[in-house]
Structures are given as structure tokens and as C-alpha cells.
Design a protein around this motif. Structure first.
Motif, PDB file in Angstrom:
ATOM      1  N   TYR A  71      45.832  84.723 -10.142  1.00  0.00           N
ATOM      2  CA  TYR A  71      46.413  84.170  -8.923  1.00  0.00           C
ATOM      3  C   TYR A  71      46.965  85.242  -7.986  1.00  0.00           C
ATOM      4  N   LEU A  72      46.938  84.928  -6.697  1.00  0.00           N
ATOM      5  CA  LEU A  72      47.608  85.713  -5.671  1.00  0.00           C
ATOM      6  C   LEU A  72      48.397  84.771  -4.766  1.00  0.00           C
ATOM      7  N   CYS A  73      49.448  85.310  -4.191  1.00  0.00           N
ATOM      8  CA  CYS A  73      50.211  84.590  -3.174  1.00  0.00           C
ATOM      9  C   CYS A  73      49.642  84.971  -1.807  1.00  0.00           C
ATOM     10  N   MET A  74      49.560  84.002  -0.896  1.00  0.00           N
ATOM     11  CA  MET A  74      49.000  84.260   0.436  1.00  0.00           C
ATOM     12  C   MET A  74      49.961  83.740   1.501  1.00  0.00           C
ATOM     13  N   PHE A  75      50.093  84.476   2.612  1.00  0.00           N
ATOM     14  CA  PHE A  75      51.017  84.086   3.668  1.00  0.00           C
ATOM     15  C   PHE A  75      50.661  84.799   4.963  1.00  0.00           C
ATOM     16  N   ASN A  76      51.257  84.310   6.046  1.00  0.00           N
ATOM     17  CA  ASN A  76      51.122  84.935   7.350  1.00  0.00           C
ATOM     18  C   ASN A  76      52.289  85.903   7.501  1.00  0.00           C
ATOM     19  N   ALA A  77      52.035  87.190   7.363  1.00  0.00           N
ATOM     20  CA  ALA A  77      53.106  88.190   7.367  1.00  0.00           C
ATOM     21  C   ALA A  77      53.908  88.172   8.663  1.00  0.00           C
ATOM     22  N   ALA A  78      53.263  87.891   9.783  1.00  0.00           N
ATOM     23  CA  ALA A  78      53.960  87.888  11.062  1.00  0.00           C
ATOM     24  C   ALA A  78      54.977  86.752  11.150  1.00  0.00           C
ATOM     25  N   LEU A  79      54.699  85.625  10.485  1.00  0.00           N
ATOM     26  CA  LEU A  79      55.593  84.474  10.566  1.00  0.00           C
ATOM     27  C   LEU A  79      56.710  84.513   9.530  1.00  0.00           C
ATOM     28  N   VAL A 129      44.188  74.697   3.281  1.00  0.00           N
ATOM     29  CA  VAL A 129      45.365  75.501   2.962  1.00  0.00           C
ATOM     30  C   VAL A 129      45.501  76.759   3.808  1.00  0.00           C
ATOM     31  N   PRO A 130      44.479  77.600   3.960  1.00  0.00           N
ATOM     32  CA  PRO A 130      44.682  78.832   4.741  1.00  0.00           C
ATOM     33  C   PRO A 130      45.033  78.572   6.196  1.00  0.00           C
ATOM     34  N   PHE A 131      44.564  77.476   6.762  1.00  0.00           N
ATOM     35  CA  PHE A 131      44.885  77.156   8.144  1.00  0.00           C
ATOM     36  C   PHE A 131      46.332  76.665   8.262  1.00  0.00           C
ATOM     37  N   LEU A 132      46.807  75.952   7.226  1.00  0.00           N
ATOM     38  CA  LEU A 132      48.211  75.562   7.202  1.00  0.00           C
ATOM     39  C   LEU A 132      49.106  76.796   7.091  1.00  0.00           C
ATOM     40  N   VAL A 133      48.703  77.709   6.225  1.00  0.00           N
ATOM     41  CA  VAL A 133      49.491  78.928   6.017  1.00  0.00           C
ATOM     42  C   VAL A 133      49.499  79.802   7.273  1.00  0.00           C
ATOM     43  N   THR A 166      49.928  79.745  -3.282  1.00  0.00           N
ATOM     44  CA  THR A 166      49.450  80.525  -4.421  1.00  0.00           C
ATOM     45  C   THR A 166      48.104  79.964  -4.832  1.00  0.00           C
ATOM     46  N   MET A 167      47.082  80.815  -4.854  1.00  0.00           N
ATOM     47  CA  MET A 167      45.738  80.340  -5.168  1.00  0.00           C
ATOM     48  C   MET A 167      44.982  81.406  -5.947  1.00  0.00           C
ATOM     49  N   HIS A 168      43.819  81.018  -6.450  1.00  0.00           N
ATOM     50  CA  HIS A 168      43.002  81.959  -7.206  1.00  0.00           C
ATOM     51  C   HIS A 168      42.637  83.159  -6.342  1.00  0.00           C
ATOM     52  N   ALA A 169      42.615  84.314  -6.987  1.00  0.00           N
ATOM     53  CA  ALA A 169      42.578  85.589  -6.282  1.00  0.00           C
ATOM     54  C   ALA A 169      41.350  85.763  -5.393  1.00  0.00           C
ATOM     55  N   ARG A 170      40.180  85.388  -5.873  1.00  0.00           N
ATOM     56  CA  ARG A 170      38.975  85.602  -5.077  1.00  0.00           C
ATOM     57  C   ARG A 170      39.020  84.796  -3.785  1.00  0.00           C
ATOM     58  N   LEU A 171      39.494  83.566  -3.908  1.00  0.00           N
ATOM     59  CA  LEU A 171      39.575  82.722  -2.721  1.00  0.00           C
ATOM     60  C   LEU A 171      40.649  83.237  -1.765  1.00  0.00           C
ATOM     61  N   ALA A 172      41.804  83.613  -2.302  1.00  0.00           N
ATOM     62  CA  ALA A 172      42.884  84.131  -1.460  1.00  0.00           C
ATOM     63  C   ALA A 172      42.437  85.389  -0.718  1.00  0.00           C
ATOM     64  N   THR A 173      41.784  86.295  -1.416  1.00  0.00           N
ATOM     65  CA  THR A 173      41.309  87.533  -0.796  1.00  0.00           C
ATOM     66  C   THR A 173      40.301  87.237   0.308  1.00  0.00           C
ATOM     67  N   SER A 174      39.419  86.284   0.063  1.00  0.00           N
ATOM     68  CA  SER A 174      38.405  85.921   1.061  1.00  0.00           C
ATOM     69  C   SER A 174      39.037  85.317   2.300  1.00  0.00           C
ATOM     70  N   LEU A 198      33.741  84.947   2.349  1.00  0.00           N
ATOM     71  CA  LEU A 198      34.127  83.822   1.496  1.00  0.00           C
ATOM     72  C   LEU A 198      33.288  83.873   0.243  1.00  0.00           C
ATOM     73  N   ALA A 199      33.957  84.071  -0.927  1.00  0.00           N
ATOM     74  CA  ALA A 199      33.122  84.251  -2.122  1.00  0.00           C
ATOM     75  C   ALA A 199      33.646  83.965  -3.522  1.00  0.00           C
ATOM     76  N   LEU A 200      34.231  82.940  -3.921  1.00  0.00           N
ATOM     77  CA  LEU A 200      34.484  82.366  -5.260  1.00  0.00           C
ATOM     78  C   LEU A 200      35.938  82.202  -5.695  1.00  0.00           C
ATOM     79  N   GLY A 201      36.391  80.988  -5.938  1.00  0.00           N
ATOM     80  CA  GLY A 201      37.701  80.777  -6.510  1.00  0.00           C
ATOM     81  C   GLY A 201      38.202  79.354  -6.347  1.00  0.00           C
ATOM     82  N   ALA A 202      39.518  79.106  -6.565  1.00  0.00           N
ATOM     83  CA  ALA A 202      40.102  77.793  -6.392  1.00  0.00           C
ATOM     84  C   ALA A 202      41.621  77.863  -6.427  1.00  0.00           C
ATOM     85  N   PRO A 203      42.305  77.119  -5.540  1.00  0.00           N
ATOM     86  CA  PRO A 203      43.753  77.200  -5.504  1.00  0.00           C
ATOM     87  C   PRO A 203      44.410  76.698  -6.780  1.00  0.00           C
ATOM     88  N   GLY A 204      45.669  77.060  -6.978  1.00  0.00           N
ATOM     89  CA  GLY A 204      46.420  76.612  -8.127  1.00  0.00           C
ATOM     90  C   GLY A 204      47.614  75.820  -7.708  1.00  0.00           C
TER      91      GLY A 204
END
Length: 317
Positions: free
Chosen positions: A176-184, A237-241, A249-257, A311-317
């Protein structure tokens, strides 16, 4: 076990074909149409099957015909036996992806569909243009019955353990990785646990419950998070974030993509989360089906390819 040819000769193989159709359709009328016989002939076959197995097999209920426990126990072995007979008479050793005509029904979450789907489609159009895909949203509570009823050829995702006739193969493991909009949110990776809990979170839940693996992990250390949004749609999720000071927090491959595509930041999750196994699930009756086996091997290979697109492989948690 030694074959009793005299005893086996008394069994009409067509009865097993009828039984498989009845257990799949759970309707005499639809089962008859499935194998191209009249309704009265199918009713007669059901009567003979009841005598053969000394069981009602299918009983009437408000929802239609309901299989008995004996019938459910027979479903897997009967289909496996019919698949083996079919493989013997079809002479499928000459299987050629370039000429095969086949529709495969795959059940998966939209995260896997959007990431693995494009690779699979591109490969099929180049290598097996006669193969078509029917993609469905996966329901973890129904995937095993759907496989048993032949409504789904393959399930992809996180699945519970099945019975002996449900086969599984690992596609990949994910962290897993955490994802966010750093500017916000005004944070830079790596983020601390206190910062992680200072902002509300977006959770993806296919079961429509506001609780996920992160909440379980936080409970073990006596902490809690606040949820701003719970959604069953991973791709929202990424558009909400991106639009609000929230974290997910989502699976790493998806978060990175998503981070690369939408200008978001990722950070290791500051709470211990176990890796998850993304698997492929199918009914054992398809083990030796050449086209099905070829598709399984194709998916394993495609899932192992490096993530070289946005965009290349994963799933949120």
C-alpha cells in the motif's frame, strides 16, 4: 478405481448433460432450451436423474428451482467429467489463438479492469481477434456461485477460499501507498502517522461499509481515522483526492499510476498493512480447456509485465 463397465453402461451420458444444464439454469424450460430439447424431454430426464441419484436434486421455491445439497455436491464433479469428455472428442490439441472464436466472461473490480484490461485487449486484438470479452463487476460474495453456474469464466481480485473444484493462481502481490494532493494538504512525503490522521480519508469499499484494512490496522495501535467519503468506485478516488484536502490509501501500483497521471503525491503508509494477493479464480472443469488455459497463461504473463504506462495494475484498500 477399476471401472465397472457393466454398471457404467447402464448410465446414459446425456443425463449428465441434462443435469449440468439444470443446475446451471435452475429451470426445466431454460435447461431444455440450453441443450436444444423439448421441455417434456427435459422433465423426463429430471425424473430419471432423481431415480439415478435417489434424490430430488431440484425442488420448487418462490425464487424458482432450488438445488438440493446432493445436487450442489454433484455440480462440480459432473461438469469436470463433461469437460474431460468434451476435450477427448473435440481433439483440441490443435488449438490456435489466431482462429479461435470464443467469448470469455471476466469478473474483476474496476481498478484491475482499467489497468490490466487495456493490455489484455491490445494483446487479443493482435493475437486472437476472435476472442471477445464480457467484463463484469466482481461480487466477492457471489463469485463462487457464479463460477459454479458458468456465469463467469474467470474472477480476478481478492477472493475467499473456495471448494476443491475452485482453482486459484496468484497474479501478483501488492503493498500500500498513501496518496494526496500535496498543494492542498501542505505535506511532503514521507508523512508521519500524526499527519496521516490529521486529515480525513477517502475509502473504497465494495461491501458498502465504512471500514477498511487501514481501520483494522489503526485499531491495533489504539488510533482512528476520520472518513470524508466512502465509495464503491475505485476510479473516482484520485479525482476526489485531487480536489480536496483529503488522503487515501491504495495499492501501490495503482497509486503510483494515478499520481503520475494527475500530479498527486504518494508516501509509504505510516501504519503497518499486510501485503495482499491478487489472484485469478476459475472452476476446475476448465483446467484442461485449451482456450481457457491459454487465457489464464496470458493473464499471468501480462500481470507480470513492468508498469510502463501511466495506468498499470492494482486496487485500493
Amino acid at each position: 478405481m477399476t471401472i465397472d463397465h457393466v454398471d457404467l453402461a447402464r448410465v446414459d451420458l446425456n443425463l449428465l448433460v441434462a443435469l449440468d444444464a439444470l443446475l446451471t439454469e435452475r429451470s426445466v424450460t431454460r435447461a431444455a432450451a440450453r441443450i436444444g430439447i423439448g421441455q417434456s424431454a427435459m422433465s423426463s430426464s429430471l425424473g430419471r436423474l432423481r431415480g439415478l441419484f435417489d434424490d430430488e436434486l431440484l425442488t420448487r421455491s418462490p425464487e424458482g428451482m432450488r438445488p438440493t445439497p446432493r445436487a450442489m455436491a454433484l455440480a462440480g464433479p459432473v461438469r469436470a467429467a463433461l469437460r474431460q469428455v468434451q476435450a477427448l472428442v473435440r481433439r483440441d490439441d490443435a488449438f490456435d489463438p489466431a482462429t479461435v472464436e470464443r467469448v470469455f466472461t471476466l469478473a474483476m473490480p474496476d481498478s484491475i479492469e482499467v489497468l490490466l484490461g487495456p493490455r489484455l485487449l491490445a494483446f487479443l486484438r493482435e493475437t486472437a481477434p476472435g476472442v471477445r470479452l464480457l467484463l463484469r463487476s466482481v461480487d466477492r460474495d457471489r463469485i463462487l456461485p457464479d463460477l459454479d453456474a458458468d456465469r463467469v469464466d474467470l474472477g480476478l481480485g481478492l477472493f475467499p477460499d473456495g471448494q476443491a473444484h475452485h482453482k486459484r493462481r496468484l497474479l501478483y502481490r501488492e503493498h500500500y501507498l498513501c496518496m494526496f494532493n500535496a498543494a492542498l494538504v501542505g505535506l511532503e512525503p514521507p508523512i508521519s502517522l500524526d499527519d496521516y490522521l490529521r486529515f480525513p480519508h477517502v475509502l473504497t469499499s465494495l461491501k458498502e461499509t465504512a471500514h477498511g484494512v487501514v481501520d483494522d490496522a489503526l485499531a491495533l495501535i489504539g488510533r482512528r481515522r476520520t472518513l470524508a467519503v466512502t465509495t464503491p468506485r475505485f476510479l473516482a478516488v484520485p479525482f476526489l483526492v485531487r480536489s480536496a484536502p483529503v488522503l487515501t490509501t491504495m495499492h501501490a501500483r495503482l497509486a503510483t499510476s494515478f499520481a503520475a497521471a494527475l500530479g498527486l503525491a504518494v508516501s509509504p503508509a505510516p501504519v503497518a498493512l499486510d501485503e495482499v494477493a491478487i489472484s485469478m479464480l476459475w472452476h476446475a472443469s476448465y483446467d484442461d480447456d485449451p482456450a481457457h488455459r491459454w487465457l489464464r497463461r496470458t493473464l499471468v504473463r501480462l500481470a507480470a509485465e513492468p508498469d510502463d504506462d501511466p495506468l498499470a495494475l492494482g486496487a485500493p484498500g
